[in-house]
Design a protein around this motif. Structure first.
Motif, PDB file in Angstrom:
ATOM      1  N   ALA B 104       0.833  -1.190   0.000  1.00  0.00           N
ATOM      2  CA  ALA B 104       0.000   0.000   0.000  1.00  0.00           C
ATOM      3  C   ALA B 104       0.872   1.245   0.000  1.00  0.00           C
ATOM      4  O   ALA B 104       2.029   1.200   0.389  1.00  0.00           O
ATOM      5  N   ASP B 105       0.292   2.332  -0.440  1.00  0.00           N
ATOM      6  CA  ASP B 105       1.041   3.553  -0.664  1.00  0.00           C
ATOM      7  C   ASP B 105       1.688   4.135   0.586  1.00  0.00           C
ATOM      8  O   ASP B 105       2.508   5.023   0.488  1.00  0.00           O
ATOM      9  N   ASP B 106       1.332   3.644   1.744  1.00  0.00           N
ATOM     10  CA  ASP B 106       1.961   4.165   2.948  1.00  0.00           C
ATOM     11  C   ASP B 106       3.439   3.836   2.975  1.00  0.00           C
ATOM     12  O   ASP B 106       4.246   4.589   3.493  1.00  0.00           O
ATOM     13  N   ALA B 107       3.780   2.698   2.427  1.00  0.00           N
ATOM     14  CA  ALA B 107       5.141   2.206   2.569  1.00  0.00           C
ATOM     15  C   ALA B 107       6.069   2.805   1.513  1.00  0.00           C
ATOM     16  O   ALA B 107       6.988   3.543   1.827  1.00  0.00           O
ATOM     17  N   SER B 108       5.843   2.458   0.287  1.00  0.00           N
ATOM     18  CA  SER B 108       6.556   3.196  -0.726  1.00  0.00           C
ATOM     19  C   SER B 108       5.655   4.410  -0.920  1.00  0.00           C
ATOM     20  O   SER B 108       4.493   4.359  -0.616  1.00  0.00           O
ATOM     21  N   SER B 109       6.162   5.501  -1.396  1.00  0.00           N
ATOM     22  CA  SER B 109       5.302   6.676  -1.443  1.00  0.00           C
ATOM     23  C   SER B 109       4.351   6.609  -2.632  1.00  0.00           C
ATOM     24  O   SER B 109       4.415   5.696  -3.439  1.00  0.00           O
ATOM     25  N   HIS B 110       3.465   7.588  -2.699  1.00  0.00           N
ATOM     26  CA  HIS B 110       2.505   7.678  -3.800  1.00  0.00           C
ATOM     27  C   HIS B 110       3.226   7.629  -5.126  1.00  0.00           C
ATOM     28  O   HIS B 110       4.090   8.431  -5.389  1.00  0.00           O
ATOM     29  N   HIS B 111       2.848   6.710  -5.969  1.00  0.00           N
ATOM     30  CA  HIS B 111       3.560   6.640  -7.232  1.00  0.00           C
ATOM     31  C   HIS B 111       2.695   6.034  -8.319  1.00  0.00           C
ATOM     32  O   HIS B 111       1.676   5.431  -8.052  1.00  0.00           O
ATOM     33  N   ASP B 112       3.142   6.177  -9.545  1.00  0.00           N
ATOM     34  CA  ASP B 112       2.455   5.598 -10.678  1.00  0.00           C
ATOM     35  C   ASP B 112       3.464   4.877 -11.548  1.00  0.00           C
ATOM     36  O   ASP B 112       4.601   4.708 -11.127  1.00  0.00           O
ATOM     37  N   HIS B 113       3.028   4.422 -12.735  1.00  0.00           N
ATOM     38  CA  HIS B 113       3.896   3.498 -13.468  1.00  0.00           C
ATOM     39  C   HIS B 113       4.092   3.785 -14.952  1.00  0.00           C
ATOM     40  O   HIS B 113       3.169   4.185 -15.643  1.00  0.00           O
ATOM     41  N   LEU B 114       5.318   3.530 -15.381  1.00  0.00           N
ATOM     42  CA  LEU B 114       5.648   3.477 -16.798  1.00  0.00           C
ATOM     43  C   LEU B 114       5.882   2.009 -17.114  1.00  0.00           C
ATOM     44  O   LEU B 114       6.694   1.359 -16.447  1.00  0.00           O
ATOM     45  N   ILE B 115       5.187   1.468 -18.108  1.00  0.00           N
ATOM     46  CA  ILE B 115       5.308   0.046 -18.393  1.00  0.00           C
ATOM     47  C   ILE B 115       5.828  -0.183 -19.810  1.00  0.00           C
ATOM     48  O   ILE B 115       5.223   0.270 -20.776  1.00  0.00           O
ATOM     49  N   CYS B 116       6.932  -0.883 -19.916  1.00  0.00           N
ATOM     50  CA  CYS B 116       7.515  -1.139 -21.228  1.00  0.00           C
ATOM     51  C   CYS B 116       6.836  -2.355 -21.853  1.00  0.00           C
ATOM     52  O   CYS B 116       6.857  -3.445 -21.287  1.00  0.00           O
ATOM     53  N   LEU B 117       6.265  -2.148 -23.020  1.00  0.00           N
ATOM     54  CA  LEU B 117       5.546  -3.234 -23.684  1.00  0.00           C
ATOM     55  C   LEU B 117       6.501  -4.200 -24.366  1.00  0.00           C
ATOM     56  O   LEU B 117       6.110  -5.280 -24.788  1.00  0.00           O
ATOM     57  N   SER B 118       7.761  -3.805 -24.467  1.00  0.00           N
ATOM     58  CA  SER B 118       8.748  -4.635 -25.127  1.00  0.00           C
ATOM     59  C   SER B 118       9.340  -5.637 -24.147  1.00  0.00           C
ATOM     60  O   SER B 118       9.370  -6.830 -24.406  1.00  0.00           O
ATOM     61  N   CYS B 119       9.823  -5.138 -23.007  1.00  0.00           N
ATOM     62  CA  CYS B 119      10.527  -6.028 -22.091  1.00  0.00           C
ATOM     63  C   CYS B 119       9.765  -6.225 -20.778  1.00  0.00           C
ATOM     64  O   CYS B 119      10.204  -6.985 -19.917  1.00  0.00           O
ATOM     65  N   GLY B 120       8.652  -5.530 -20.610  1.00  0.00           N
ATOM     66  CA  GLY B 120       7.859  -5.731 -19.408  1.00  0.00           C
ATOM     67  C   GLY B 120       8.353  -4.977 -18.178  1.00  0.00           C
ATOM     68  O   GLY B 120       7.782  -5.087 -17.102  1.00  0.00           O
ATOM     69  N   TYR B 153       2.081   3.405 -21.141  1.00  0.00           N
ATOM     70  CA  TYR B 153       2.612   2.226 -21.819  1.00  0.00           C
ATOM     71  C   TYR B 153       3.438   2.645 -23.019  1.00  0.00           C
ATOM     72  O   TYR B 153       3.081   3.589 -23.715  1.00  0.00           O
ATOM     73  N   GLY B 154       4.504   1.949 -23.256  1.00  0.00           N
ATOM     74  CA  GLY B 154       5.320   2.285 -24.420  1.00  0.00           C
ATOM     75  C   GLY B 154       6.603   1.501 -24.429  1.00  0.00           C
ATOM     76  O   GLY B 154       6.620   0.317 -24.084  1.00  0.00           O
ATOM     77  N   GLU B 155       7.689   2.171 -24.805  1.00  0.00           N
ATOM     78  CA  GLU B 155       8.958   1.478 -24.931  1.00  0.00           C
ATOM     79  C   GLU B 155      10.013   2.206 -24.101  1.00  0.00           C
ATOM     80  O   GLU B 155      10.181   3.415 -24.236  1.00  0.00           O
TER      81      GLU B 155
END
Lengths: 178, 178
Positions: B104-120, B153-155
DNA sequence: GTAACTGCAAAATCTTTGCAGTTCA
DNA sequence: TGAACTGCAAAGATTTTGCAGTTAC
């Protein structure tokens, strides 16, 4: 159109010219790949283009079956996959385990979603400043972004109101319940 | 820790105090509900707390089976569901059909994600200005936000580089290989 | 005419559930 | 002791695939 009753309807004004562009793109793609235009495909595609913004496969199937009783799941799945392949539709998942499809961003403009966990309502919003910040972040990581997803989950204004009035009905003249 | 090799590691500095808070919350919840602490649960929970940020159920299962061969899918599912119930973990889906869990966000701080569709690869980012804009949007719609999801999502930089050098290898005197 | 398409049903995934035996408290 | 827990296997839910018959081009 599933929009918040009291809310002004944002964003989902579909641009007719963009719609035409998508249909052309699809047409071109099908010709290129030697794909065929069948009655089922036409029906599914038209229903998708004209229907509510975030239909699930199930909803779309029910709707097309209203016209042609014999259409099967597989055909709907295959057709939507085709639309996604040529960039005319995008698949979205809002965490309820169902796939939904929406027209590619060319038609309705760039937008993201507010999802009510109480009633399932989906509200679209648009915020250019967020897009700009996103681009900056992507650049910072050297990331090439091809699509994004920005969703906020919670409770819509209507559901908050309903809950509050239900609470005050419960007893007498007390204030808000937890 | 699955982070971009060249990238400075953002955000995932887990705050020890927050981790303790989450463990306490879990402890309290289990006592309240009369739930039991079994060897399997302890193993799964510890593995989850100490493991990589976005493990899938499958990965987590493999990891705990390294310690106790007999642990079943159902137990992992049930335990993660328990963690999610008491707000210690959140389920995330990144469109590959797999459920992933993160603290949950309490532990690592508030964050979001970049996801590489090539390598995951999954890169985390944090942008307070976006959070602020989100809040403004929610308010405008009278929406009470309980959680959000913001993914691009991207590369990734590495994959772009790899692809580029693969392309120039095809021809003549190329430079660096990935 | 033939390659693509369709509907059906079976298969494949991922997740949940029922059950009988085991274990924590 | 007894309710909670576990592992297994069966059941669910959603999506994909194989196949034999149909149809667009």
């Amino acid at each position: 159109m599933v929009h918040a009753p009291g809310e002004e309807e944002r964003v989902t004004h579909v641009d007719e010219a963009a719609l035409e562009r998508l249909r052309t793109r699809l047409q071109t793609y099908m010709v290129e790949k030697g794909l065929r235009s069948t009655a089922q495909r036409r029906l599914i595609i038209d229903t998708f283009f004209e229907g509510a913004p975030h239909m699930t496969i199930e909803e779309l199937l029910q709707q097309v079956r209203g016209v042609d009783r014999g259409i099967g799941y597989a055909t709907v799945y295959r057709t939507l996959k085709l639309l996604a392949e040529c960039g005319v539709a995008s698949e979205r998942r809002f965490g309820d385990g169902l796939s939904r499809y929406e027209l590619a961003d060319d038609a309705s403009s760039h937008h993201d979603h507010l999802i009510c966990l109480s009633c399932g309502k989906i509200i679209e919003f648009e915020e250019p400043q967020i897009e700009a910040l996103q681009d900056a972040i992507a650049e910072k990581y050297g990331f090439l972004v091809t699509s994004h997803k920005h969703e906020m989950y919670g409770e819509c204004a209507d559901c908050q109101r309903t809950k509050k009035s239900a609470a005050s009905e419960g007893a007498d003249g007390m204030r808000d319940g937890a």
